[in-house]
Design a protein around this motif. Structure first.
Motif, PDB file in Angstrom:
ATOM      1  N   GLN A 138      67.120  50.797  67.334  1.00  0.00           N
ATOM      2  CA  GLN A 138      67.757  51.887  66.581  1.00  0.00           C
ATOM      3  C   GLN A 138      68.141  53.042  67.502  1.00  0.00           C
ATOM      4  N   TYR A 139      67.241  53.363  68.456  1.00  0.00           N
ATOM      5  CA  TYR A 139      67.499  54.483  69.354  1.00  0.00           C
ATOM      6  C   TYR A 139      68.702  54.219  70.248  1.00  0.00           C
ATOM      7  N   ILE A 140      68.757  53.044  70.847  1.00  0.00           N
ATOM      8  CA  ILE A 140      69.866  52.751  71.764  1.00  0.00           C
ATOM      9  C   ILE A 140      71.191  52.728  71.015  1.00  0.00           C
ATOM     10  N   LYS A 141      71.197  52.090  69.865  1.00  0.00           N
ATOM     11  CA  LYS A 141      72.444  52.039  69.095  1.00  0.00           C
ATOM     12  C   LYS A 141      72.873  53.434  68.651  1.00  0.00           C
ATOM     13  N   GLY A 142      71.889  54.254  68.316  1.00  0.00           N
ATOM     14  CA  GLY A 142      72.225  55.588  67.815  1.00  0.00           C
ATOM     15  C   GLY A 142      72.593  56.587  68.886  1.00  0.00           C
ATOM     16  N   ASN A 143      72.250  56.327  70.141  1.00  0.00           N
ATOM     17  CA  ASN A 143      72.476  57.306  71.203  1.00  0.00           C
ATOM     18  C   ASN A 143      73.447  56.842  72.279  1.00  0.00           C
ATOM     19  N   ALA A 144      73.922  55.626  72.193  1.00  0.00           N
ATOM     20  CA  ALA A 144      74.855  55.120  73.209  1.00  0.00           C
ATOM     21  C   ALA A 144      76.183  55.857  73.104  1.00  0.00           C
ATOM     22  N   PRO A 145      76.704  56.383  74.234  1.00  0.00           N
ATOM     23  CA  PRO A 145      78.001  57.078  74.208  1.00  0.00           C
ATOM     24  C   PRO A 145      79.098  56.138  73.728  1.00  0.00           C
ATOM     25  N   GLY A 146      79.846  56.567  72.727  1.00  0.00           N
ATOM     26  CA  GLY A 146      80.937  55.761  72.212  1.00  0.00           C
ATOM     27  C   GLY A 146      80.472  54.467  71.588  1.00  0.00           C
ATOM     28  N   SER A 147      79.188  54.403  71.229  1.00  0.00           N
ATOM     29  CA  SER A 147      78.602  53.191  70.630  1.00  0.00           C
ATOM     30  C   SER A 147      78.652  51.976  71.554  1.00  0.00           C
ATOM     31  N   LEU A 148      78.908  52.189  72.843  1.00  0.00           N
ATOM     32  CA  LEU A 148      78.920  51.089  73.812  1.00  0.00           C
ATOM     33  C   LEU A 148      77.491  50.865  74.310  1.00  0.00           C
ATOM     34  N   TYR A 149      76.632  50.436  73.407  1.00  0.00           N
ATOM     35  CA  TYR A 149      75.219  50.306  73.759  1.00  0.00           C
ATOM     36  C   TYR A 149      74.976  49.245  74.826  1.00  0.00           C
ATOM     37  N   GLY A 150      75.829  48.230  74.858  1.00  0.00           N
ATOM     38  CA  GLY A 150      75.665  47.197  75.873  1.00  0.00           C
ATOM     39  C   GLY A 150      75.876  47.732  77.268  1.00  0.00           C
ATOM     40  N   GLU A 151      76.890  48.583  77.427  1.00  0.00           N
ATOM     41  CA  GLU A 151      77.170  49.178  78.730  1.00  0.00           C
ATOM     42  C   GLU A 151      76.153  50.262  79.070  1.00  0.00           C
TER      43      GLU A 151
END
Length: 776
Positions: free
Chosen positions: A565-578
């Protein structure tokens, strides 16, 4: 000049050798030929030192009115058919070491050369019985297309139990094949029995070559470095003489002209030889010592001791084969040579491995493949074959975690050991597929578990695991490789694997999974937990139980939900994979508490007040256990079946002549209870692999032969009283051969020591006498 101590040790070696030869003759059912027993003994020593491989003792002698026309005592054919070793023996068997004259050596050289001359003609093999020891070699020499196309050199090796102080006979060409003569006398045999390696010495000056060089100004305790320009003609000369012995430390053997690089080398030599130095990366080699000569023209290497090409084997062999097969003049071709004279002998293997890894750009090879021969990986592989899991969960069956250092090892081992349905089932039970892990898996488990930093720079962390196997593996090799590896390290790696796999299982698979980013969430969750508890997860407890606790599993599940939840919610531009691939993501995640109570994990953490003492297995323990395991695999097939394997290989054509020889040797050694060499053990395992593929029914006979053996009687203790009882019994019954009887009398009188070897021979005599009613 040899010292008195050297002379005494040589004499001791000689007398022991002669005693063993006579002991072997006594134990032989037919008595045995002393000269052939010596030939086998000498060949075994040469094989153990790595100078020859797969020698088959085979005697042939042709007589004419004027004397012996030709003679041979043994032979060996290289796997790639480049080299044939022909052996002829001069055996004296005297009480003291005899001196062998130049005339005797020259006569032996003529006889072994005469054999080769005769054998290449079909008329010779036509006159030999198929049952003859030498038939296969003669047939191959006269008819084998592989030999005709690939044969490069004949090594005529003159074996003698005498002392020879002269020069080797001069090289000569027979039917365009160069024959190189070597004398292996008693002193040489003694040296390789003590040192296990006689280095190759290249005298460029004596061979007529000038090797200009410059020495690196760098001074250190590890090595000296030279850059040289070596003529292709010099490489042709040394490769023709020594062949694969030059490439002993190389990462890869020569791959003919099928790869792009080899084809490119050949094309350059044929069409643009003057551009070879510019196009080719050159050769990296190691040496023990060099001789340097200074002149007004510059600096030259005149001699190299213990030369070994660690990178550039393809270049060397390509030049040679282009010169030989295409009849191309290579006098205008020159090759760059980077020569490292290793001063730090203790780190020799490590230095060679690193030279190979960093210098090897001849073919596209992944970083993982380049480092597969690191001592670390080899040792971990050995540990994985010899360490059994603790019995856990109410199960008595112990299993192994199979470390697949190189691709396909598990598959090959399964075929090799599981050559029948029952054995395959047994292999699968002992080595479950879900307990196989590769180098890349190892890096994933290790790098996900614990952060490694150098100051403020984080070199190991979950963000590298997310980047993929290759990049993560590079980080592991560079920053997370342990200084040494032992059973404790192996057990901890398995525990980290169990932890990682348990987290993957709890994450789930769609549609019942936490989400769709398991490859990110799992390593991040393990790394976060380990960071929070200061890397104090009780790995030994996980190893002993072969699982994680329910409390740890539930906590991991909770952590994974929060981190995803944290990574998805805080990834810039929702690019959590990058974002997950970046250090800033890991830095952000590790500082979160997520409101998770970790106190319930107290039983899953190491207790500083109750430190567990863990026994560490030494490297030697692991090495010996691995040899024992492989040896038992070979011995599991009875001698009679190995004989059938040789027959099948010959009639079906599925086994090469070398493999047929190995089968014959293994069968012979199992019958005589003689130790097999490393080469024979490894070759036998490859043969089992072939049998499993082409004729598994033949291996089914292993169980039949094994089951047909009666239950063995309790072992009989062999001592002087036993020997005297045999002598007393045979005085009355006259069943022993006269030389066998005398041998026992000499033991009883103390003239021959009752060694372990002698005890084995006496047991064989006991078995024969038991047929006539003798009992202890």
């Amino acid at each position: 000049m040899a010292t008195n101590m050297d002379n005494n040790e040589l004499k001791k070696f000689y007398h022991t050798l002669q005693q063993d030869i006579r002991t072997d003759q006594i134990s032989d059912e037919e008595g045995g030929m002393l000269e052939q027993i010596f030939t086998q003994s000498a060949a075994n020593l040469l094989s153990e030192s790595g100078e020859v491989e797969n020698v088959r003792v085979a005697y042939d002698e042709k007589l004419i009115k004027t004397g012996v026309q030709h003679k041979i005592n043994a032979y060996a054919v290289a796997d790639n058919y480049e080299t044939i070793d022909l052996f002829i023996s001069i055996y004296n068997g005297t009480d003291e070491i005899a001196v062998v004259s130049k005339a005797e050596i020259d006569k032996a050289a003529r006889r072994i050369t005469s054999f080769f001359k005769n054998a290449v003609y079909k008329e010779y093999v036509a006159g030999i019985e198929e049952s003859s020891e030498i038939f296969q070699l003669a047939l191959s020499l006269s008819e084998s297309q592989d030999i005709k196309e690939n044969l490069v050199r004949i090594n005529a090796i003159i074996l003698t139990d005498g002392l020879y102080n002269g020069e080797n006979p001069a090289q000569q060409n027979i039917y365009s094949y160069p024959i190189f003569y070597r004398v292996v006398d008693i002193n040489y045999l003694y040296n390789i029995s003590e040192k296990s390696h006689i280095p190759i010495e290249i005298d460029f000056k004596a061979d007529g070559f000038r090797i200009p060089c410059i020495q690196s100004p760098s001074v250190n305790n590890e090595y000296e470095s030279y850059l040289a320009i070596i003529p292709a003609e010099a490489l042709v000369n040394i490769y023709e003489r020594f062949g694969s012995r030059l490439l002993e430390q190389n990462v890869r053997s020569f791959l003919q002209f099928t790869g792009k690089v080899n084809g490119g080398i050949r094309k350059t030599i044929l069409h643009e030889p003057h551009m070879f130095l510019a196009f080719n990366n050159g050769i990296a080699a190691t040496a023990d010592a060099v001789n340097i000569e200074l002149s007004v023209e510059g600096t030259y290497i005149t001699k190299i001791n213990d030369l070994q090409i660690v990178n550039g084997g393809q270049t060397t062999a390509s030049i040679y084969h282009t010169w030989r097969k295409d009849k191309k003049d290579v006098s205008g071709v020159f090759v760059q040579l980077k020569l490292s004279v290793i001063k730090n002998k203790e780190q020799f293997g490590s230095i060679v491995s690193r030279i190979s890894e960093y210098a090897n750009t001849q073919n596209k090879v992944s970083i993982a493949d380049l480092s597969s021969n690191r001592p670390f990986h080899i040792e971990l592989e050995k540990l994985s074959r010899n360490i059994w899991t603790p019995a856990s969960g109410g199960q008595s069956l112990q299993t192994r975690w199979f470390y697949e250092r190189a691709r396909g090892q598990y598959k090959n081992a399964r075929i090799k050991e599981g050559f029948t349905k029952n054995k395959q089932k047994a292999f699968d039970l002992k080595n479950p597929k879900n307990q196989v892990f590769t180098k890349e898996d190892l890096a994933k488990y290790a790098n996900a578990y614990q952060e490694v930093a150098n100051g403020r720079k984080i070199n190991i962390g979950p963000h590298y695991v997310v980047r993929g196997n290759q990049k993560n593996y590079v980080q592991f090799i560079n920053y997370n490789l342990p200084q040494s590896v032992d059973n404790v390290y192996f057990e901890d790696i398995v525990a980290k694997s169990l932890l990682f796999k348990a987290a993957e299982k709890r994450y789930g698979i769609k549609p019942n999974s936490i989400g769709d980013m398991r490859y990110i969430t799992v390593p991040y969750s393990i790394a976060w937990l380990s960071y929070q508890v200061k890397n104090k997860i009780d790995l030994y407890k996980i190893w002993k139980n072969q699982s994680i606790s329910e409390a740890l599993s539930d906590t991991l599940y909770e952590i994974m939900i929060r981190i995803e939840q944290y990574i998805k919610g805080n990834a810039p531009g929702s690019l959590y994979g990058e974002w997950a691939k970046k250090e800033e993501c890991w830095l952000a995640v590790r500082e979160q508490t997520f409101g998770i109570d970790l106190s319930k994990l107290n039983n899953d953490l190491e207790d500083s007040k109750k430190q567990t003492v863990r026994r560490r297995i030494t490297d030697d323990d692991s090495h010996q256990a691995n040899i024992l395991l492989e040896t038992e695999k070979v011995k599991a097939i009875p001698a009679v079946v190995w004989s059938k394997i040789e027959d099948w290989g010959r009639t079906s054509g599925k086994l090469s002549m070398q493999q047929q020889n190995v089968s014959w040797n293994i069968s012979s050694k199992l019958r005589s209870n003689t130790a097999m060499s490393d080469y024979e053990r490894n070759a036998a395992l490859r043969i089992i692999d072939l049998i499993a593929e082409h004729n598994p029914e033949l291996l089914n006979e292993t169980d039949e032969e094994g089951n047909s053996n009666p239950i063995a009687d309790p072992p009989i203790e062999i001592n002087i009283d036993t020997v005297k009882k045999i002598i007393d019994w045979d005085k009355r019954n006259k069943r022993l051969k006269s030389d066998h009887y005398k041998y026992l009398v000499d033991i009883a009188d103390g003239k021959i020591q009752l060694t372990i070897q002698a005890q084995k021979k006496i047991k064989l005599n006991l078995e024969r006498l038991a047929k006539y009613g003798f009992k202890i």
